[in-house]
Scaffold this motif. Structure first.
Motif, PDB file in Angstrom:
ATOM      1  N   LEU A 112       0.595   1.958   1.496  1.00 27.26           N
ATOM      2  CA  LEU A 112       0.234   0.666   0.934  1.00 27.26           C
ATOM      3  C   LEU A 112      -1.255   0.595   0.649  1.00 27.26           C
ATOM      4  N   VAL A 113      -1.624  -0.328  -0.242  1.00 25.49           N
ATOM      5  CA  VAL A 113      -3.025  -0.605  -0.556  1.00 25.49           C
ATOM      6  C   VAL A 113      -3.377  -1.968   0.014  1.00 25.49           C
ATOM      7  N   PHE A 114      -4.444  -2.016   0.822  1.00 23.08           N
ATOM      8  CA  PHE A 114      -4.941  -3.258   1.398  1.00 23.08           C
ATOM      9  C   PHE A 114      -6.351  -3.521   0.879  1.00 23.08           C
ATOM     10  N   PHE A 115      -6.722  -4.797   0.847  1.00 22.09           N
ATOM     11  CA  PHE A 115      -8.106  -5.144   0.517  1.00 22.09           C
ATOM     12  C   PHE A 115      -8.556  -6.266   1.438  1.00 22.09           C
ATOM     13  N   ALA A 116      -9.855  -6.461   1.506  1.00 23.39           N
ATOM     14  CA  ALA A 116     -10.441  -7.540   2.302  1.00 23.39           C
ATOM     15  C   ALA A 116     -11.633  -8.099   1.545  1.00 23.39           C
ATOM     16  N   MET A 117     -12.007  -9.309   1.913  1.00 29.86           N
ATOM     17  CA  MET A 117     -13.187  -9.905   1.305  1.00 29.86           C
ATOM     18  C   MET A 117     -14.461  -9.455   2.003  1.00 29.86           C
ATOM     19  N   ASP A 118     -14.309  -8.862   3.183  1.00 31.94           N
ATOM     20  CA  ASP A 118     -15.464  -8.421   3.974  1.00 31.94           C
ATOM     21  C   ASP A 118     -15.071  -7.143   4.702  1.00 31.94           C
ATOM     22  N   GLU A 119     -15.854  -6.096   4.577  1.00 25.15           N
ATOM     23  CA  GLU A 119     -15.549  -4.809   5.198  1.00 25.15           C
ATOM     24  C   GLU A 119     -15.424  -4.917   6.707  1.00 25.15           C
ATOM     25  N   GLY A 120     -16.114  -5.873   7.314  1.00 26.81           N
ATOM     26  CA  GLY A 120     -16.165  -5.954   8.766  1.00 26.81           C
ATOM     27  C   GLY A 120     -14.981  -6.625   9.422  1.00 26.81           C
ATOM     28  N   VAL A 121     -14.011  -7.133   8.657  1.00 28.49           N
ATOM     29  CA  VAL A 121     -12.899  -7.840   9.299  1.00 28.49           C
ATOM     30  C   VAL A 121     -12.002  -6.836  10.026  1.00 28.49           C
ATOM     31  N   PRO A 122     -11.466  -7.221  11.196  1.00 28.61           N
ATOM     32  CA  PRO A 122     -10.573  -6.316  11.927  1.00 28.61           C
ATOM     33  C   PRO A 122      -9.213  -6.245  11.252  1.00 28.61           C
ATOM     34  N   GLY A 123      -8.494  -5.174  11.508  1.00 24.73           N
ATOM     35  CA  GLY A 123      -7.164  -5.047  10.918  1.00 24.73           C
ATOM     36  C   GLY A 123      -6.273  -4.119  11.723  1.00 24.73           C
ATOM     37  N   VAL A 124      -4.983  -4.437  11.730  1.00 24.95           N
ATOM     38  CA  VAL A 124      -3.962  -3.571  12.315  1.00 24.95           C
ATOM     39  C   VAL A 124      -2.993  -3.222  11.192  1.00 24.95           C
ATOM     40  N   PHE A 125      -2.740  -1.934  11.002  1.00 23.58           N
ATOM     41  CA  PHE A 125      -1.967  -1.486   9.855  1.00 23.58           C
ATOM     42  C   PHE A 125      -0.688  -0.778  10.297  1.00 23.58           C
ATOM     43  N   PRO A 126       0.348  -0.806   9.450  1.00 24.85           N
ATOM     44  CA  PRO A 126       1.597  -0.110   9.800  1.00 24.85           C
ATOM     45  C   PRO A 126       1.386   1.396   9.899  1.00 24.85           C
ATOM     46  N   THR A 127       2.303   2.044  10.593  1.00 25.40           N
ATOM     47  CA  THR A 127       2.287   3.504  10.655  1.00 25.40           C
ATOM     48  C   THR A 127       2.995   4.079   9.431  1.00 25.40           C
ATOM     49  N   ASP A 128       2.795   5.354   9.204  1.00 30.40           N
ATOM     50  CA  ASP A 128       3.406   6.025   8.056  1.00 30.40           C
ATOM     51  C   ASP A 128       4.925   5.944   8.165  1.00 30.40           C
ATOM     52  N   PRO A 129       5.620   5.463   7.112  1.00 33.38           N
ATOM     53  CA  PRO A 129       7.082   5.380   7.188  1.00 33.38           C
ATOM     54  C   PRO A 129       7.778   6.737   7.215  1.00 33.38           C
ATOM     55  N   GLU A 130       7.047   7.808   6.873  1.00 35.25           N
ATOM     56  CA  GLU A 130       7.597   9.170   6.878  1.00 35.25           C
ATOM     57  C   GLU A 130       8.835   9.290   6.007  1.00 35.25           C
ATOM     58  N   GLN A 131       8.855   8.522   4.945  1.00 31.64           N
ATOM     59  CA  GLN A 131       9.907   8.555   3.946  1.00 31.64           C
ATOM     60  C   GLN A 131       9.253   8.456   2.574  1.00 31.64           C
ATOM     61  N   PRO A 132       9.856   9.029   1.539  1.00 28.97           N
ATOM     62  CA  PRO A 132       9.266   8.911   0.199  1.00 28.97           C
ATOM     63  C   PRO A 132       9.393   7.494  -0.344  1.00 28.97           C
ATOM     64  N   TYR A 133       8.409   7.091  -1.133  1.00 23.52           N
ATOM     65  CA  TYR A 133       8.449   5.780  -1.780  1.00 23.52           C
ATOM     66  C   TYR A 133       9.545   5.765  -2.834  1.00 23.52           C
ATOM     67  N   SER A 134      10.432   4.761  -2.752  1.00 19.65           N
ATOM     68  CA  SER A 134      11.576   4.675  -3.659  1.00 19.65           C
ATOM     69  C   SER A 134      11.399   3.633  -4.744  1.00 19.65           C
ATOM     70  N   GLY A 135      10.592   2.624  -4.490  1.00 27.18           N
ATOM     71  CA  GLY A 135      10.410   1.566  -5.478  1.00 27.18           C
ATOM     72  C   GLY A 135      10.148   0.239  -4.799  1.00 27.18           C
ATOM     73  N   THR A 136       9.887  -0.759  -5.615  1.00 25.94           N
ATOM     74  CA  THR A 136       9.584  -2.104  -5.121  1.00 25.94           C
ATOM     75  C   THR A 136      10.476  -3.121  -5.798  1.00 25.94           C
ATOM     76  N   ALA A 137      11.150  -3.937  -5.010  1.00 24.90           N
ATOM     77  CA  ALA A 137      11.955  -5.034  -5.530  1.00 24.90           C
ATOM     78  C   ALA A 137      11.173  -6.329  -5.390  1.00 24.90           C
ATOM     79  N   VAL A 138      11.184  -7.147  -6.440  1.00 25.31           N
ATOM     80  CA  VAL A 138      10.468  -8.425  -6.434  1.00 25.31           C
ATOM     81  C   VAL A 138      11.493  -9.552  -6.414  1.00 25.31           C
ATOM     82  N   THR A 139      11.364 -10.437  -5.425  1.00 28.02           N
ATOM     83  CA  THR A 139      12.284 -11.560  -5.272  1.00 28.02           C
ATOM     84  C   THR A 139      11.502 -12.861  -5.366  1.00 28.02           C
TER      85      THR A 139
END
Length: 240
Positions: A111-138
């Motif tokens: 995934l791609v994440f962004f922030a308004m300030d480089e210094g903000v803390p963050g916790v991110f998901p781990t690698d899904p270890e699966q190939p990207y299949s696509g994105t569904a929009v609901t």
């Protein structure tokens, strides 16, 4: 609340090739993610430095440069100012003075994440270890907070404020909540290792919950929902 967090923008696979871009409003900011000629992912403010009009006028696509359709200011894939018609040329021509605003970027778990300030803390998901299949929009007729409440009810992996990770058999589903208006939310479900399908069950459940909220029925749920409401209360208190 959104200004103090790393926000998900898209799956890396949605901007896989040079020139691919995705533009949307996240947390109230109009931004675009793009893959530049060196293969790096950039997140830029989708606001021309001339009069703050969008430089990407469609949600997705591929291009060699961005050109504001209002007055023709043009930028490369890194957001660097290239040119403008002489009648509207910038008064300050010094290097970097007219570049698009670049935002801090993190790539994690496909995934791609962004922030308004480089210094903000963050916790991110781990690698899904699966190939990207696509994105569904609901597209869901509900407030974004109702959508979050529903997702939290199934006790997923939760990455505040807008991301839930769950499994469906061997597939990993990453649900990205995108607030649009008070009663409109988009759910981007990024799928790894399975088929990308519209989340009709989630749509129906969220719209039913929205009707309940409108009638005065309070939110119910476990510890994750309670923690989410505590976070909301703290954010609202801090903005007063």
């Amino acid at each position: 609340m959104f200004s103090r967090a790393w926000l998900p923008l898209c799956a890396e696979g949605q901007i896989a090739r040079t020139g691919d871009f995705l533009a949307q409003s996240v947390g109230g900011w109009s931004v675009l993610g793009v893959r530049d000629k060196e293969g790096a992912v950039r997140v830029l403010r989708n606001a021309c430095r001339h009069q703050n009009m969008p430089v990407a006028g469609q949600p997705t696509g591929s291009c060699a440069s961005f050109r504001c359709r209002f007055h023709g200011w043009t930028y490369d894939l890194q957001g660097k100012f290239l040119s403008a018609p002489p009648p509207v040329a910038p008064a300050d021509s010094s290097p970097g003075a007219n570049d698009l605003q670049a935002l801090p970027v993190r790539q994690a778990a496909g995934l791609v994440f962004f922030a308004m300030d480089e210094g903000v803390p963050g916790v991110f998901p781990t690698d899904p270890e699966q190939p990207y299949s696509g994105t569904a929009v609901t597209d869901i007729a509900c407030n974004w907070k109702v959508c979050v409440e529903h997702l939290l009810g199934s006790e997923p992996g939760w990455f505040s404020p807008l991301l839930a990770v769950r499994r469906s058999g061997p597939a990993v589903l990453v649900d990205q909540v995108v607030p649009h208006t008070f009663l409109r939310t988009k759910l981007f479900t990024h799928v790894y290792g399975g088929a990308a399908e519209a989340q009709t069950a989630i749509k129906e459940a969220c719209e039913r919950l929205q009707t309940e909220r409108a009638s005065g029925t309070p939110a119910q749920g476990g510890a994750l929902v309670a923690a989410f409401h505590k976070q909301l209360d703290e954010a609202y208190a801090g903005s007063s």
